[in-house]
Structures are given as C-alpha cells and as structure tokens.
Design a protein around this motif. Structure first.
Motif, mmCIF file in Angstrom:
data_model
loop_
_atom_site.group_PDB
_atom_site.id
_atom_site.type_symbol
_atom_site.label_atom_id
_atom_site.label_comp_id
_atom_site.label_asym_id
_atom_site.label_seq_id
_atom_site.Cartn_x
_atom_site.Cartn_y
_atom_site.Cartn_z
ATOM 1 N N LYS A 1 33.886 14.689 3.197
ATOM 2 C CA LYS A 1 34.065 13.405 3.333
ATOM 3 C C LYS A 1 34.110 12.590 2.463
ATOM 4 C CE LYS A 1 31.888 13.562 8.179
ATOM 5 N NZ LYS A 1 30.876 12.992 8.976
ATOM 6 N N PHE A 2 34.854 11.193 2.452
ATOM 7 C CA PHE A 2 34.803 10.277 1.598
ATOM 8 C C PHE A 2 33.879 9.153 2.147
ATOM 9 C CE2 PHE A 2 36.893 5.948 0.290
ATOM 10 C CZ PHE A 2 36.384 6.118 -1.098
ATOM 11 N N LEU A 3 32.907 8.817 1.362
ATOM 12 C CA LEU A 3 31.737 7.602 1.852
ATOM 13 C C LEU A 3 31.987 6.496 1.103
ATOM 14 C CD1 LEU A 3 28.407 9.717 2.413
ATOM 15 C CD2 LEU A 3 30.540 9.300 4.016
ATOM 16 N N VAL A 4 31.934 5.249 1.589
ATOM 17 C CA VAL A 4 31.683 4.001 1.371
ATOM 18 C C VAL A 4 30.362 3.392 1.622
ATOM 19 C CG1 VAL A 4 32.717 1.774 1.021
ATOM 20 C CG2 VAL A 4 34.209 3.749 1.598
ATOM 21 N N MET A 5 29.570 3.233 0.549
ATOM 22 C CA MET A 5 28.196 2.482 0.825
ATOM 23 C C MET A 5 27.848 1.255 0.142
ATOM 24 S SD MET A 5 26.391 6.173 -0.718
ATOM 25 C CE MET A 5 27.649 6.662 -1.573
ATOM 26 N N ASP A 6 27.180 0.429 0.663
ATOM 27 C CA ASP A 6 27.034 -0.907 0.415
ATOM 28 C C ASP A 6 26.132 -0.894 -0.899
ATOM 29 O OD1 ASP A 6 26.272 -3.599 0.290
ATOM 30 O OD2 ASP A 6 25.739 -3.897 2.298
ATOM 31 N N ALA A 7 26.341 -1.382 -1.792
ATOM 32 C CA ALA A 7 25.453 -1.196 -3.262
ATOM 33 C C ALA A 7 24.495 -2.262 -2.853
ATOM 34 C CB ALA A 7 26.393 -1.572 -4.308
ATOM 35 N N LYS A 8 24.286 -3.410 -2.244
ATOM 36 C CA LYS A 8 23.347 -4.283 -2.035
ATOM 37 C C LYS A 8 22.390 -3.962 -1.211
ATOM 38 C CE LYS A 8 24.843 -8.816 -3.327
ATOM 39 N NZ LYS A 8 23.344 -9.201 -3.933
ATOM 40 N N SER A 9 22.609 -2.828 -0.302
ATOM 41 C CA SER A 9 21.799 -2.293 0.529
ATOM 42 C C SER A 9 20.453 -1.707 -0.012
ATOM 43 C CB SER A 9 22.485 -1.661 1.803
ATOM 44 O OG SER A 9 21.320 -0.990 2.644
ATOM 45 N N PRO A 10 19.205 -1.882 0.733
ATOM 46 C CA PRO A 10 18.073 -1.028 0.125
ATOM 47 C C PRO A 10 18.305 0.471 0.463
ATOM 48 C CG PRO A 10 17.479 -2.305 2.070
ATOM 49 C CD PRO A 10 18.843 -3.031 1.687
ATOM 50 N N THR A 11 19.081 0.789 1.352
ATOM 51 C CA THR A 11 19.417 1.971 1.655
ATOM 52 C C THR A 11 20.663 2.641 1.343
ATOM 53 O OG1 THR A 11 19.940 1.536 3.940
ATOM 54 C CG2 THR A 11 17.680 2.017 3.496
ATOM 55 N N LEU A 12 21.369 1.819 0.779
ATOM 56 C CA LEU A 12 22.833 2.071 0.306
ATOM 57 C C LEU A 12 23.670 2.490 1.605
ATOM 58 C CD1 LEU A 12 22.140 4.029 -3.077
ATOM 59 C CD2 LEU A 12 22.673 1.774 -2.752
ATOM 60 N N GLU A 13 23.480 1.746 2.451
ATOM 61 C CA GLU A 13 24.076 2.024 3.840
ATOM 62 C C GLU A 13 25.372 2.232 3.793
ATOM 63 O OE1 GLU A 13 24.813 -0.675 8.182
ATOM 64 O OE2 GLU A 13 23.839 -1.362 6.455
ATOM 65 N N ILE A 14 25.984 3.378 4.578
ATOM 66 C CA ILE A 14 27.316 3.749 4.751
ATOM 67 C C ILE A 14 28.054 2.756 5.311
ATOM 68 C CG2 ILE A 14 28.847 5.570 5.625
ATOM 69 C CD1 ILE A 14 26.611 7.505 5.159
ATOM 70 N N VAL A 15 29.062 2.124 5.042
ATOM 71 C CA VAL A 15 29.718 1.249 5.740
ATOM 72 C C VAL A 15 31.096 1.963 6.348
ATOM 73 C CG1 VAL A 15 28.996 -0.835 4.555
ATOM 74 C CG2 VAL A 15 31.002 0.354 3.725
ATOM 75 N N ALA A 16 31.455 3.116 5.563
ATOM 76 C CA ALA A 16 32.743 3.829 5.975
ATOM 77 C C ALA A 16 32.666 5.096 5.791
ATOM 78 C CB ALA A 16 33.995 3.073 5.677
ATOM 79 N N ALA A 17 33.177 5.840 6.521
ATOM 80 C CA ALA A 17 33.295 7.327 6.145
ATOM 81 C C ALA A 17 34.707 7.914 6.616
ATOM 82 C CB ALA A 17 32.292 8.312 6.997
ATOM 83 N N VAL A 18 35.330 8.681 5.665
ATOM 84 C CA VAL A 18 36.742 9.325 6.179
ATOM 85 C C VAL A 18 36.562 10.796 6.134
ATOM 86 C CG1 VAL A 18 39.093 9.176 5.389
ATOM 87 C CG2 VAL A 18 37.823 7.166 4.928
ATOM 88 N N LYS A 19 37.088 11.215 7.020
ATOM 89 C CA LYS A 19 37.246 12.736 7.067
ATOM 90 C C LYS A 19 38.348 13.268 6.147
ATOM 91 C CE LYS A 19 37.317 16.753 10.092
ATOM 92 N NZ LYS A 19 37.448 17.502 11.277
ATOM 93 N N LEU A 20 38.072 14.237 5.114
ATOM 94 C CA LEU A 20 39.319 14.719 4.424
ATOM 95 C C LEU A 20 40.002 15.965 4.993
ATOM 96 C CD1 LEU A 20 37.584 14.015 0.957
ATOM 97 C CD2 LEU A 20 39.228 12.433 2.141
ATOM 98 N N PRO A 21 41.163 15.808 4.827
ATOM 99 C CA PRO A 21 41.990 17.218 5.438
ATOM 100 C C PRO A 21 41.449 18.622 5.033
ATOM 101 C CG PRO A 21 43.278 16.197 3.762
ATOM 102 C CD PRO A 21 42.055 15.198 3.887
ATOM 103 N N ARG A 22 40.967 18.703 3.717
ATOM 104 C CA ARG A 22 39.872 19.679 3.426
ATOM 105 C C ARG A 22 39.042 19.555 2.490
ATOM 106 N NH1 ARG A 22 43.661 22.057 -0.909
ATOM 107 N NH2 ARG A 22 43.595 20.445 -2.356
ATOM 108 N N ARG A 23 38.288 20.729 2.096
ATOM 109 C CA ARG A 23 37.239 20.324 1.187
ATOM 110 C C ARG A 23 37.489 19.927 -0.312
ATOM 111 N NH1 ARG A 23 36.087 24.511 -2.539
ATOM 112 N NH2 ARG A 23 37.155 26.738 -1.973
#
Length: 587
Positions: free
Chosen positions: A547-569
């Motif tokens: 997957k491709f993950l987008v995390m919030d850099a300001k979040s104390p848990t670096l919260e995931i704001v978006a996840a994209v499933k990739l067509p292969r590993r």
C-alpha cells in the motif's frame, strides 16, 4: 520462439527471426534523445540499435543491423557463456555465504518483480490531500536476470516505483532504469556484468573477474566509456533533471510522463565528460536557496576522494582532489553547510591489491580510527582542509547540517553505524544511532549526542530547511537493514537523551520505504516546519500486498489520512523522493 510480427516492419522486408524479448522496448519506448551533448553518445548509439526494428527504412538496413548484432554476441555465446556455465556449475557444488548467495538474498520481498506500465490504483482509506500533486518515487535494486555468480543485495538493476498523484487520483508504475548494463544484458538475454559489491566484499571471485577483464579487453564490455553502474540507490532533483543515482557511475536522467510512466532519458555527464573516472556520490547535497548541488566521488586509487560543485544550471565545476586521504575508504554520504563540506573517513576500507592475497578488496578495519574532514564549501584546492579523529563514528547517512555561532560551530545530524564489523556480511545485525555531531571549528574538536535509543536510519526533513537549523527529523525505525518497521518523528529542541515525539509502527510483518515529507503549504513562509504529510510504501508479508500510505506529520501518532492499494507488491528499496507536478513538467 515467438518472433516480431512482420506487420511492424517496412513493406518488402524479408522475414527475420528476431526474438520478441529483444523488441519489448519498442512497444513501450523508454528513451528520449536530445541534441544535448551532456548525454553519453556511445550509450545513445547502443540504445538506438535496440530500437532499430522500429526505425529502419529499408530491408538492407534490417539485414545489416541483424548481422552486426550477431557479430557482437558471438564472443559472448561461443566463449564466455560456456565459461560462465562451467564456473556456475562448479559454484553450485560449493556453498556460498548467505550474504552473497542469490537464492538467499533474493527471497521474500527482496525477490525481483517485472515492470508494470501505468496502472490506476484504488484509494482504500481516507482521501489524498490536494497538495500531493506530483509523484512519490522509490529507487531500489531489482535484478533483471537471476544472478549466475555471487550477488549482494546492492547489486541489482535499478528499478523506480512511482505513484503519480493528480486531483486526488493515483497511478502506479514500475520501470527499470535503462542503464548501459541493463540494455546490453537485455539484448543478450542473460547477465554478463560483474556484481561489484559482491566482488568487493567476497574473496572467491577470481574466475569471474578474469572473464570480466577478458570481456573488457575484447570490447564486449565498454565499461570505461559507458560505465557499469546500476543507478539503483537514490534519486535527486537538480540542474533541471531528475536523476537516478549510484556512487559507482554518473547519474541517469529520468522523466515521469503525464500518464505516470517512467522514462530513462540517458546517462548524464554534467556537461564535463572526463573519462573512465566519471562517477559521483548517490547523495549530492542541494542548496534550496541557490539551486547548487555539491558532490564527491570515491576511487580505489589516488586521489581516493574528489569533491566538486554543480551550478544551478547543472554544470560541473572545477574538481578538488583530496590527497590528504591516504587510503581508500567507503564514504557513502557527506555533509554541506553554507561555508563547509564535511567528509567521513570510515572503518570500511578498500584495497584492490588484497585480491592478490586472496582477500576481499573491501573489509572492515577495526584498528583504524574514523575521522571527519572539513573543507571550505567553495575551496579550489585542499590546502585549508583538516581532519579530526572521531573514535567510534562511522557515518552512514547525513540527514542535515547547518552552522551556529557565526559559523564557528557545525552541527550535523547523521546516523552512526554500530556493529561495523557486520556491515559487509550481516548488515541486518548492525544498529544505526541518530546523532547530533558538533564540530568546534576553532578548536577542531568533535562532540556527539545520540538523540534517540531506537535503531533509526533513512532520516529526512522538510526540504525547505536543507542546510538550515532543523527542528524536526523523520526517520525509519529499522527491524534490520533495510527493513523499515515504522517511522519516528524527532523534535531536536528537546533534551538530546530522547527526542522522540511521535511514532507510527506499520504492524507485524509490515515494512515501509524511506519516508518523505511533503509540506501542506509549500509556498507559505509562515507555515510550521512540520505542517505536512509523510509518504511511504508499506509491504505486508502476511498478505503479500503493498500500500501507499499518507500520514499526518503533525499528529502525535502520525495518523494515516489516506491509504492506496497498489496493483502489486513493491520490493524493499533504498531511497525515495517526492517531485511536485510543476517540477515534473520541466523535466
């Protein structure tokens, strides 16, 4: 064997049994040619030969090209291939150390993958921020063919994995970097190039070295003209080009198309072609204010290190050979500030003459004291350079560097490699400590402060703060090099004992790529340094998906704001970059 359809050839062209595997590139052209003399002319000739079927205008030219190809491959097929087969059969009866055994090295998510044309992706969580208008690209080793000789993980052909984002939609693509090595081996259909890292780190390669030398002497491998690098280590944007880099060769210019495909433009000589010593570090330092890039190269004979600057137009300036370095060592990275360039001299040493004694050319010398060399940034020679002994400091990657106290103090944020004795044969057993390294310019002394007790490497910053005092660092939390189990945020304004303020672990069996920071408002001078997002690919060993993950850099848990499933590993790689759309359009 499947052959090229005659419908693709000019009319009246006689039938030729040209293997389809040799015309794959014609279906997805990956090369663009320009009149720019800074791209390798011999390499351009080789690539044009690969496209001959597509561009021929007469039957006679088709026949001539086929005869030339057969002549070129005759020595490979009649002499060198049988010898390679003989040595390969012999080596199968003798065990190889795990770190150079292809079957061991290329397993799990280190196993190579095929190319993938631009493919639309599904967003499975959240939504992609609008500021992510561009491409996140990872570079890493991915051998085109199963190796026939000892192989190190760093020896694979360079492959770029790119996810292009536009208006909240994502397109993924994977392509090999079309290096001289890749093109020639693709033409022949089997590997012929030496595996340089394995050759340096492992002693029992004499037979393969002899075959390689013979191939060079008979003109089958034009390494001194076209280079032998795989462009598999990192990426950098400077001088109007996006470059794929490795420290054993010149950079290769790349392009991301509007539909998300990846094109190799060519090997670039930085407008200053010198000869067989043409190469540069995989970690040039770019000044975000001036557009200049600073680089160096290592070599196995004097001068063992050479420093140079590349102006904002991408033109290489006068070289500064560093003769005060008395023996070759492995210096993977370095630091640059507004007034200085700082070079590590590590305990990993290189001596080609060791081959005569049946020993590895590259080895760890625990009796050597590591050093840092300090040179003025715009030096024209090394007369003002000095070296400082720093026991226990083996710098692997530099995150950032700046000056304090009116230039009297240099601060470097870098990773120090512990367990250096394992660096060549069991890199997964090493530990990387993120450290604040302070150089007192007047007193010429160095002090060091670890900023975390975690195993951290692949650190990045907000690129706007390059060569400026940085508050935040984002680094990969390693389970074992290069398997990145999570990402950590460090606040350097806190006590140096442990500056960790946020962490996101990917979960059991999940490993990411180098995290990259992208500012939410890159043109806002009042924006907080950490106001943005962290990007990473994450591979799940349990599901064998990425997957491709987008995390919030300001979040104390670096919260995931978006996840994209990739067509292969996406295989484990090395370094990554984010290139915004406005820069992609200029390539």
């Amino acid at each position: 064997m499947e052959t090229l359809s005659s419908s693709l050839l000019p009319k009246n062209t006689p039938s030729l049994d040209i293997p389809l595997s040799r015309t794959i590139l014609n279906r997805n052209p990956q090369i663009k040619f320009t009149a720019n003399s800074s791209f390798s002319q011999p390499l351009k000739k080789l690539i044009k030969q690969k496209f001959a079927v597509q561009t021929l205008t007469s039957p006679r030219e088709t026949i001539v090209q086929e005869r030339k190809r057969r002549t070129k491959t005759s020595l490979h097929e009649k002499i060198y291939m049988p010898l390679e087969d003989l040595f390969s059969r012999f080596s199968r009866h003798s065990s190889l150390p795990q770190f150079v055994d292809p079957k061991q090295v290329l397993s799990g998510n280190f196993a190579p993958v095929d190319e993938l044309p631009p493919t639309a992706c599904d967003i499975v969580e959240g939504s992609l921020p609008l500021c992510l208008d561009g491409a996140y690209i990872q570079n890493g080793p991915n051998p085109q063919f199963m190796p026939r000789s000892p192989f190190h993980i760093a020896d694979g052909d360079g492959m770029l994995h790119s996810i292009k984002i536009s208006q909240g939609k994502a397109t993924f693509s994977s392509r090999f970097v079309r290096t001289y090595k890749y093109l020639l081996e693709h033409e022949l259909g089997y590997p012929v190039f030496p595996n340089p890292v394995a050759a340096l780190a492992y002693t029992k390669l004499t037979a393969h070295m002899v075959i390689t030398i013979a191939r060079v002497l008979t003109g089958q491998l034009k390494l001194l003209i076209n280079g032998f690098g795989t462009a598999n280590t990192s990426l950098a944007l400077f001088g109007g080009h996006l470059f794929a880099l490795i420290e054993s060769d010149l950079p290769y210019a790349m392009k991301i198309t509007s539909d998300g495909d990846i094109i190799t433009i060519g090997r670039h000589d930085l407008h200053c072609r010198k000869g067989f010593m043409d190469m540069m570090t995989a970690h040039p330092k770019i000044d975000p204010d001036t557009g200049e890039a600073f680089a160096f190269r290592n070599f196995a004979v004097p001068p063992f290190m050479t420093y140079f600057r590349i102006d904002s137009n991408g033109r290489k300036q006068k070289e500064v050979p560093i003769f005060s370095l008395k023996r070759a060592s492995f210096s993977h990275d370095f630091a640059v500030t507004k007034n200085f360039a700082i070079f590590p001299d590590t305990q990993i040493v290189v001596n080609p003459l060791e081959v005569i004694r049946g020993r590895s050319m590259m080895r760890v010398d625990l009796h050597k004291t590591p050093r840092l060399g300090v040179l003025p940034r715009y030096a024209v020679d090394e007369s003002d350079m000095y070296w400082i002994d720093v026991p226990g400091l083996n710098v692997l990657h530099v995150v950032n560097a700046w000056e304090e106290d009116d230039g009297n103090r240099i601060v470097i944020m870098a990773t120090n490699l512990f367990g250096i004795e394992h660096a060549l044969e069991a890199i997964e057993l090493t530990q990387s400590s993120m450290e604040r390294i302070v150089i007192d310019v007047k007193e010429k002394i160095v002090t060091r402060y670890p900023v975390s007790n975690r195993n951290l490497d692949f650190g990045v910053i907000n690129p706007k703060y390059g060569q400026k005092k940085t508050r935040y660092i984002y680094a990969a939390d390693l389970e074992g090099m290069p398997k990145m189990a999570g990402v950590v945020k460090l606040d350097l304004s806190l006590s140096p004992a442990d500056c960790t303020v946020a962490c996101h672990m990917y979960g059991p069996g999940c490993y990411g790529s180098e995290p990259i920071f992208v500012a939410r408002e890159p043109n806002n001078p009042a924006a907080d340094e950490d106001d943005g997002y962290l990007l990473s690919y994450v591979y799940n060993e349990n599901t064998q998906e990425s997957k491709f993950l987008v995390m919030d850099a300001k979040s104390p848990t670096l919260e995931i704001v978006a996840a994209v499933k990739l067509p292969r590993r996406v295989p484990h790689g090395f370094h990554s970059i984010f290139v915004k759309e406005s820069d992609l359009q200029k390539l």
